[in-house]
Scaffold this motif. Structure first.
Motif, PDB file in Angstrom:
ATOM      1  N   UNK A 104      76.627  56.717  37.445  1.00 60.72           N
ATOM      2  CA  UNK A 104      76.446  57.972  36.706  1.00 60.72           C
ATOM      3  C   UNK A 104      77.634  58.260  35.784  1.00 60.72           C
ATOM      4  N   UNK A 105      78.837  57.960  36.273  1.00 58.26           N
ATOM      5  CA  UNK A 105      80.020  58.173  35.440  1.00 58.26           C
ATOM      6  C   UNK A 105      79.941  57.340  34.163  1.00 58.26           C
TER       7      UNK A 105
ATOM      8  N   UNK B 291      68.317  52.582  29.388  1.00 58.44           N
ATOM      9  CA  UNK B 291      69.469  53.118  30.120  1.00 58.44           C
ATOM     10  C   UNK B 291      69.084  54.385  30.904  1.00 58.44           C
ATOM     11  N   UNK B 292      68.251  55.246  30.298  1.00 56.81           N
ATOM     12  CA  UNK B 292      67.759  56.412  31.034  1.00 56.81           C
ATOM     13  C   UNK B 292      66.948  55.960  32.258  1.00 56.81           C
ATOM     14  N   UNK B 293      66.099  54.974  32.066  1.00 59.06           N
ATOM     15  CA  UNK B 293      65.259  54.480  33.168  1.00 59.06           C
ATOM     16  C   UNK B 293      66.105  53.887  34.288  1.00 59.06           C
ATOM     17  N   UNK B 294      67.180  53.185  33.911  1.00 57.64           N
ATOM     18  CA  UNK B 294      68.064  52.589  34.922  1.00 57.64           C
ATOM     19  C   UNK B 294      68.658  53.666  35.817  1.00 57.64           C
ATOM     20  N   UNK B 295      69.041  54.796  35.223  1.00 56.89           N
ATOM     21  CA  UNK B 295      69.646  55.875  35.998  1.00 56.89           C
ATOM     22  C   UNK B 295      68.612  56.572  36.893  1.00 56.89           C
ATOM     23  N   UNK B 296      67.413  56.792  36.347  1.00 55.55           N
ATOM     24  CA  UNK B 296      66.344  57.427  37.136  1.00 55.55           C
ATOM     25  C   UNK B 296      65.965  56.544  38.324  1.00 55.55           C
ATOM     26  N   UNK B 297      65.758  55.254  38.040  1.00 57.79           N
ATOM     27  CA  UNK B 297      65.387  54.311  39.100  1.00 57.79           C
ATOM     28  C   UNK B 297      66.497  54.190  40.137  1.00 57.79           C
ATOM     29  N   UNK B 298      67.750  54.169  39.676  1.00 57.65           N
ATOM     30  CA  UNK B 298      68.883  54.077  40.593  1.00 57.65           C
ATOM     31  C   UNK B 298      68.938  55.248  41.546  1.00 57.65           C
ATOM     32  N   UNK B 299      68.792  56.450  41.023  1.00 59.12           N
ATOM     33  CA  UNK B 299      68.794  57.634  41.884  1.00 59.12           C
ATOM     34  C   UNK B 299      67.647  57.592  42.890  1.00 59.12           C
ATOM     35  N   UNK B 300      66.464  57.200  42.422  1.00 55.87           N
ATOM     36  CA  UNK B 300      65.303  57.152  43.312  1.00 55.87           C
ATOM     37  C   UNK B 300      65.494  56.119  44.418  1.00 55.87           C
TER      38      UNK B 300
ATOM     39  N   UNK C   9      68.130  64.471  41.940  1.00 56.36           N
ATOM     40  CA  UNK C   9      68.898  64.011  40.782  1.00 56.36           C
ATOM     41  C   UNK C   9      68.039  63.134  39.868  1.00 56.36           C
ATOM     42  N   UNK C  10      67.159  62.310  40.488  1.00 57.17           N
ATOM     43  CA  UNK C  10      66.270  61.454  39.685  1.00 57.17           C
ATOM     44  C   UNK C  10      65.376  62.302  38.787  1.00 57.17           C
ATOM     45  N   UNK C  11      64.828  63.387  39.327  1.00 57.81           N
ATOM     46  CA  UNK C  11      63.959  64.251  38.529  1.00 57.81           C
ATOM     47  C   UNK C  11      64.747  65.024  37.477  1.00 57.81           C
ATOM     48  N   UNK C  12      65.984  65.386  37.803  1.00 56.85           N
ATOM     49  CA  UNK C  12      66.832  66.061  36.807  1.00 56.85           C
ATOM     50  C   UNK C  12      67.086  65.159  35.601  1.00 56.85           C
ATOM     51  N   UNK C  13      67.418  63.890  35.865  1.00 58.78           N
ATOM     52  CA  UNK C  13      67.662  62.940  34.770  1.00 58.78           C
ATOM     53  C   UNK C  13      66.362  62.689  34.003  1.00 58.78           C
ATOM     54  N   UNK C  14      65.240  62.621  34.726  1.00 62.83           N
ATOM     55  CA  UNK C  14      63.939  62.421  34.075  1.00 62.83           C
ATOM     56  C   UNK C  14      63.647  63.565  33.102  1.00 62.83           C
ATOM     57  N   UNK C  15      63.940  64.792  33.516  1.00 63.84           N
ATOM     58  CA  UNK C  15      63.723  65.940  32.635  1.00 63.84           C
ATOM     59  C   UNK C  15      64.703  65.938  31.458  1.00 63.84           C
ATOM     60  N   UNK C  16      65.977  65.603  31.743  1.00 63.43           N
ATOM     61  CA  UNK C  16      66.986  65.532  30.671  1.00 63.43           C
ATOM     62  C   UNK C  16      66.615  64.483  29.626  1.00 63.43           C
ATOM     63  N   UNK C  17      66.036  63.391  30.091  1.00 64.08           N
ATOM     64  CA  UNK C  17      65.625  62.314  29.194  1.00 64.08           C
ATOM     65  C   UNK C  17      64.645  62.836  28.140  1.00 64.08           C
TER      66      UNK C  17
ATOM     67  N   UNK D 224      60.008  55.531  38.637  1.00 68.64           N
ATOM     68  CA  UNK D 224      61.138  56.135  39.343  1.00 68.64           C
ATOM     69  C   UNK D 224      60.913  57.613  39.600  1.00 68.64           C
ATOM     70  N   UNK D 225      60.406  58.339  38.604  1.00 65.76           N
ATOM     71  CA  UNK D 225      60.154  59.771  38.773  1.00 65.76           C
ATOM     72  C   UNK D 225      59.039  60.016  39.794  1.00 65.76           C
ATOM     73  N   UNK D 226      57.999  59.192  39.784  1.00 64.20           N
ATOM     74  CA  UNK D 226      56.915  59.345  40.764  1.00 64.20           C
ATOM     75  C   UNK D 226      57.400  59.073  42.187  1.00 64.20           C
ATOM     76  N   UNK D 227      58.313  58.120  42.331  1.00 63.93           N
ATOM     77  CA  UNK D 227      58.906  57.853  43.649  1.00 63.93           C
ATOM     78  C   UNK D 227      59.624  59.096  44.169  1.00 63.93           C
ATOM     79  N   UNK D 228      60.361  59.769  43.272  1.00 62.26           N
ATOM     80  CA  UNK D 228      61.061  60.995  43.657  1.00 62.26           C
ATOM     81  C   UNK D 228      60.069  62.102  43.987  1.00 62.26           C
TER      82      UNK D 228
END
Length: 538
Positions: free
Chosen positions: A201-202, A214-223, A230-238, A252-256
């Motif tokens: 995340x940093x 890159x957005x997908x990598x972060x969403x999938x990583x959180x999930x 956090x995964x859904x927050x990044x999904x919305x920010x995206x 990734x978002x559906x997993x969350x």
């Protein structure tokens, strides 16, 4: 076979023939054979450029890769272009072992790889996740002076990241002169893969530019790491930042959503998929099935499953699990049978789900038949989870001794789930002796958590052995064992909130129960000392 002949004066026609090879994808094998014959008779085949073109053309036909290889080997003047063309085609055909073998032949024949060679072979090494060979390639690229070329350096960064050597990947990244979004994303994926989600995340926050990958990598990583909110927050920010979700980010978002029970957001994602006419591939379809199932919408899960153009073992397993968990065991077993009829082989998780369905319906014979088919028909060695399901099936059906005998004969060491299933049956059927034996095994394995003590206490209480109940409660107090408080999740306006039971409340209830048990023990002692019986108090 003779590939090379003497030089003639047909240069004009040879140049025309070579121009045809520039569009070699339109050429058939008979055409290529005719072109090779012409180049032999014209002597043009002694030219490395001509051979390279022909090698590339034959390599484009998977059935004639061996012919392309022979052209390369028999050529008196082998160029890097010829080697690289064939190595690249092996990689494109998902045959990384052959690509690496060809690279080794290239080195042993005295040819020196260039930057393109390294970029191709590093890709093959990454596909195999062969870190030792990757380190050797890195050393060779340094020795030959190709390390600092973009494709080589990016390939090495990606290789180290995907082979769990993320520190080495980061060192290369830090000294890299050109860092594009692909390079940044590779290191982020490396951090995610080894579980360093904070570092990922940093780095994500420091990226100068981001793309949908890159957005997908972060969403999938959180999930994957269980940080679903956090995964859904990044999904919305995206989406706020103007990026349209791709298949990976949606999965990734559906997993969350499935983990949090965020039905409204999961349903919105499904509407987004339909509205944008996105392909319902296996991964996306299975994620939707899982989301609907975990949100309690079994019929919607089934509808998505039927709409999927192709279904693999994961799709079938997801719906079988959903049906089993929602009390529709008969449909789960029928779907398992359909899966086999359609030629999709079940995996270990599928068997866990269908055995659980048999357990809930009490289908002992069917469960035993399915359990035996694991090894005999599909070659899957039963694990502790499969034994646990079978033991639960036997125990629920009142066959405690058969279940206990199976525990003793298991090929793997029984865990808390196996022994817990048997212990729960002991409570239901009042088998105190077997219950005490199981708890002893659990204590020897250090698995005497609060649920075990509570079950044993309930077994004693069912048999009206109050001294045993008191002893268990005293042991819990001595070991500082506390019941894990329950929690609930609720979604309101797309926001998921968690509510947990207060620890003080549980402690107070345990203290009250202990006091009552102590009073009961003292009352019994008082009555015995004064020769009273409970019947004389009527």
């Amino acid at each position: 076979m003779t590939f090379f002949g003497s030089k003639t004066h047909h240069l004009k026609s040879s140049n025309f023939i070579l121009s045809l090879l520039d569009n070699h994808q339109c050429l058939t094998i008979p055409h290529l054979n005719q072109i090779q014959s012409h180049l032999i008779t014209s002597g043009t085949l002694s030219d490395t450029y001509a051979v390279g073109k022909l090698v590339s053309a034959f390599a484009n036909h998977p059935t004639h890769l061996s012919h392309a290889y022979k052209l390369l080997i028999f050529s008196p003047n082998r160029s890097n272009y010829m080697w690289n063309s064939l190595i690249k085609f092996y990689i494109d055909k998902h045959e990384p072992i052959k690509a690496i073998s060809l690279y080794k032949n290239m080195i042993s024949s005295g040819s020196f790889p260039n930057n393109y060679t390294f970029s191709f072979v590093i890709k093959a090494t990454n596909d195999l996740c062969d870190l030792p060979f990757g380190i050797m390639l890195h050393a060779q690229s340094i020795k030959l002076g190709w390390e600092n070329y973009d494709f080589v350096q990016n390939g090495l960064i990606h290789l180290y990241a995907m082979c769990n050597a993320v520190n080495s990947s980061r060192k290369l990244f830090d000294v890299s002169a050109i860092k594009d979004v692909v390079t940044w994303t590779a290191v982020i994926n490396g951090y995610v893969k080894v579980g360093r989600i904070g570092d990922a995340r940093k780095m994500f926050d420091e990226m100068p530019d981001r793309n949908v990958v890159s957005w997908s990598a972060m969403i999938t990583g959180y999930a994957q790491m269980g940080f679903f909110e956090e995964a859904l927050e990044v999904f919305n920010d995206m989406q706020v930042n103007g990026f349209r979700p791709n298949h990976s980010s949606l999965v990734g978002a559906l997993t969350a959503c499935a983990a949090l029970g965020a039905f409204d957001q999961g349903r919105w994602i499904h509407a987004y998929v339909d509205r944008n006419k996105m392909e319902l591939d296996v991964k996306l379809g299975t994620a939707l099935v899982d989301m609907y199932a975990k949100c309690g919408c079994i019929e919607m899960a089934n509808r998505v499953f039927e709409d999927m153009p192709s279904k693999d073992v994961f799709a079938f397993t997801s719906l079988i699990s959903a049906l089993s968990n929602h009390g529709q065991s008969e449909r789960a077993i029928e779907l398992f049978n359909r899966m086999q009829r359609e030629g999709v082989d079940p995996n270990g998780v599928t068997f866990i789900c269908v055995l659980a369905a048999c357990s809930r319906m009490g289908l002992v014979d069917k469960g035993l038949q399915i359990f035996k088919s694991m090894k005999h028909r599909y070659g899957i060695e039963p694990g502790v989870e499969h034994y646990g399901c079978l033991i639960d099936l036997l125990a629920r059906s009142g066959m405690l001794q058969e279940a206990a005998q199976l525990v003793r004969k298991m090929s793997v060491k029984p865990d808390s789930y196996v022994l817990g299933a048997l212990l729960n049956a002991c409570r239901e059927y009042g088998d105190v002796e077997l219950g005490e034996e199981i708890v002893k095994h659990l204590m020897e394995q250090g698995l005497d958590y609060s649920g075990v003590h509570t079950l044993l206490s309930n077994i004693y209480a069912s048999a009206k052995k109050w001294d045993g109940v008191m002893h268990v409660r005293e042991q819990m107090q001595e070991k500082m064992v506390r019941k894990v408080p329950g929690c609930s999740l609720i979604e309101v306006d797309g926001v998921v909130s968690e509510f947990g039971a207060g620890h003080r409340y549980h402690k107070r209830m345990e203290d009250v129960m202990l006091s009552l048990l102590q009073m009961d023990k003292h009352l019994q002692s008082f009555l015995l000392d004064h020769n009273f019986s409970l019947g004389s108090c009527t």
